[in-house]
Design a protein around this motif. Structure first.
Motif: not given
Length: 123
Positions: A106, A115, A121
């Motif tokens: 992430w 992101v 995402m």
């Protein structure tokens, strides 16, 4: 609004459900993807409101967004239907397990700009 909120968007229905929860003043609250259908700006406002709503209450929050998990006192990580990790966000990041790998991915995606501010995402 229509009968049973049929003319509301999914995000609007989620916000109404959160308001109803606040009005009911429960001692225990279960939230299942409470902000999954709202836009990023609304999620930030809803998250702040949830902090107030959840203060002093026991709650279970089911979420896929790491931004939600980061704010939890305790994170339970399930993989293939089995509990594989249990701890705070910081403990799990340090542990090097499933959660740590998800978090590292992430963070890497965030550094590439892939992101959203809510932690989801983009394709």
């Amino acid at each position: 609004m229509g009968q049973r909120g049929e003319s509301l968007s999914a995000g609007e229905r989620q916000l109404v459900a959160l308001v109803r929860s606040a009005l009911a003043d429960p001692a225990f609250l279960v939230l299942d993807e409470a902000t999954s259908a709202v836009d990023p700006q609304t999620e930030l406002r809803a998250t702040r409101a949830l902090e107030v709503l959840l203060d002093g209450r026991t709650s279970v929050t089911i979420a896929h967004r790491l931004s939600t998990a980061e704010n939890a006192d305790r994170v339970l990580v399930f993989d293939a239907g089995r509990l594989v990790e249990d701890g705070s966000h910081a403990q799990l990041v340090e542990a090097g397990g499933v959660y740590s790998r998800l978090h590292a991915s992430w963070v890497a995606q965030a550094s590439l700009g892939a992101v959203t501010p809510t932690g989801t995402m983009t394709p």
